[in-house]
Design an enzyme around this catalytic site. Structure first.
Site, PDB file in Angstrom:
ATOM      1  N   ASP A  73     -27.861 -21.883   9.594  1.00 34.99           N
ATOM      2  CA  ASP A  73     -28.582 -20.591  10.358  1.00 34.99           C
ATOM      3  C   ASP A  73     -28.488 -19.498   9.495  1.00 34.99           C
ATOM      4  OD1 ASP A  73     -28.916 -22.239  12.537  1.00 34.99           O
ATOM      5  OD2 ASP A  73     -27.519 -21.193  13.832  1.00 34.99           O
ATOM      6  N   GLY A  74     -27.453 -19.255   8.631  1.00 34.50           N
ATOM      7  CA  GLY A  74     -27.440 -18.050   7.538  1.00 34.50           C
ATOM      8  C   GLY A  74     -28.687 -18.261   6.650  1.00 34.50           C
ATOM      9  N   ARG A 175     -17.068   5.174  22.172  1.00 30.33           N
ATOM     10  CA  ARG A 175     -16.117   5.261  21.158  1.00 30.33           C
ATOM     11  C   ARG A 175     -15.833   3.542  20.995  1.00 30.33           C
ATOM     12  NH1 ARG A 175     -11.301   7.786  21.638  1.00 30.33           N
ATOM     13  NH2 ARG A 175     -11.292   8.095  19.428  1.00 30.33           N
ATOM     14  N   ALA A 189     -25.142 -15.279  18.722  1.00 35.16           N
ATOM     15  CA  ALA A 189     -24.374 -14.874  17.486  1.00 35.16           C
ATOM     16  C   ALA A 189     -23.262 -13.776  17.695  1.00 35.16           C
ATOM     17  CB  ALA A 189     -25.202 -14.560  16.231  1.00 35.16           C
ATOM     18  N   ALA A 212     -15.467  -3.938  20.949  1.00 32.13           N
ATOM     19  CA  ALA A 212     -14.051  -3.296  21.003  1.00 32.13           C
ATOM     20  C   ALA A 212     -14.000  -1.746  21.492  1.00 32.13           C
ATOM     21  CB  ALA A 212     -13.133  -3.544  19.958  1.00 32.13           C
TER      22      ALA A 212
END
Length: 291
Positions: A73-74, A175, A189, A212
């Site tokens: 895929d890359g 943040r 992905a 995160a």
């Protein structure tokens, strides 16, 4: 019956060990079907293949009517971005594990590729993203992406703070370690690994996914793809932005990243009967536990 092709561009992941004999076999097979074959120039130079003409990406885009991409895929992402403005349809042959967008197995490519070359295939079009980085009211970087645009914190820095606007509306200050803006193709992905939803390729939407996040209530959101998303660096050192494989590091406070749906689309060709859901079952192992 769809279009029968005449001139095929062949592109390979030339860094992969043992790629030359695979490419030679595929090139000979395509030529044996009565089509002209040209190699992407870097593929030819790095493999030492000389039996076929080698062309630049622009020459491939103007002279060929189909591209066969051998790798993963890359490899497909990089070449798809290069071919976007030429509207060259693409077929992906995967050397290893079957990918989401390189879906033909190298072990069985002959039976799948022959009908496609003869004009018997299913076509789907995928949305692309485009955008810029603005600094002091001027553009310092432009990019095009099939999967996603990612703004992330520096390697040694703490979180980055971003102001997010969609169109003329303020959305939030985030943040987090970063933010992903993904296309439907990119929903399988980095976005997926960061908790984002799957988005069917036919849906006109974009996904905004915090990475995160400092605040657990900052959740992924699906946005319409007819507006512009703006991400402004409010705080954080050495942040970077990545358009698929194009990167700009060391963003400064006040830099703005704009992202929107591109006017360009990528056309992928598949064997007749290809199913997006079958790809998800195979890649995500949704069939496990079924007797």
């Amino acid at each position: 019956m769809a279009k029968r092709f005449q001139h095929v561009a062949l592109v390979g992941k030339h860094q992969a060990r043992g790629i030359r004999p695979v490419l030679e076999e595929i090139a000979d097979f395509v030529a044996g079907q009565g089509l002209d074959v040209s190699l992407e120039r870097d593929t030819a130079l790095n493999t030492g293949m000389t039996a076929y003409d080698s062309l630049t990406n622009d020459e491939l885009g103007t002279q060929c009517d189909l591209a066969v991409v051998v790798g993963g895929d890359g490899t497909m992402l990089g070449f798809a971005r290069e071919m976007a403005r030429h509207a060259l349809p693409l077929v992906g042959i995967n050397q290893g594990r079957l990918g989401f967008i390189t879906d033909l197995s190298v072990e069985r490519y002959r039976e799948a590729l022959a009908p496609i070359l003869a004009g018997n295939y299913d076509m789907e079009q995928r949305t692309m993203l485009e955008g810029e980085v603005w600094r002091d009211e001027r553009v310092i970087f432009e990019g095009l992406a099939l999967n996603d645009v990612v703004v992330s914190r520096g390697a040694t820095a703490s979180m980055v703070e971003l102001r997010v606007d969609v169109g003329d509306e303020f959305v939030a200050n985030l943040r987090a370690d970063g933010v992903i803006v993904a296309s439907p193709t990119g929903s399988t992905a980095y976005s997926l690994s960061s908790g984002g939803p799957l988005l069917h390729p036919s849906i006109g939407g974009l996904i905004l996914v915090p990475i995160a996040s400092h605040t657990l209530s900052n959740r992924p959101i699906v946005l319409p793809d007819h507006g512009e998303i703006r991400l402004e660096i409010v705080a954080g050192r050495d942040a970077s932005v990545n358009f698929d494989m194009q990167s700009l590091a060391s963003l400064l406070h006040g830099d703005r990243i704009t992202v929107r749906r591109s006017k360009h689309k990528v056309s992928f060709l598949h064997p007749v009967g290809w199913s997006y859901y079958a790809t998800l079952r195979r890649k995500l192992r949704w069939y496990e536990g079924v007797s």
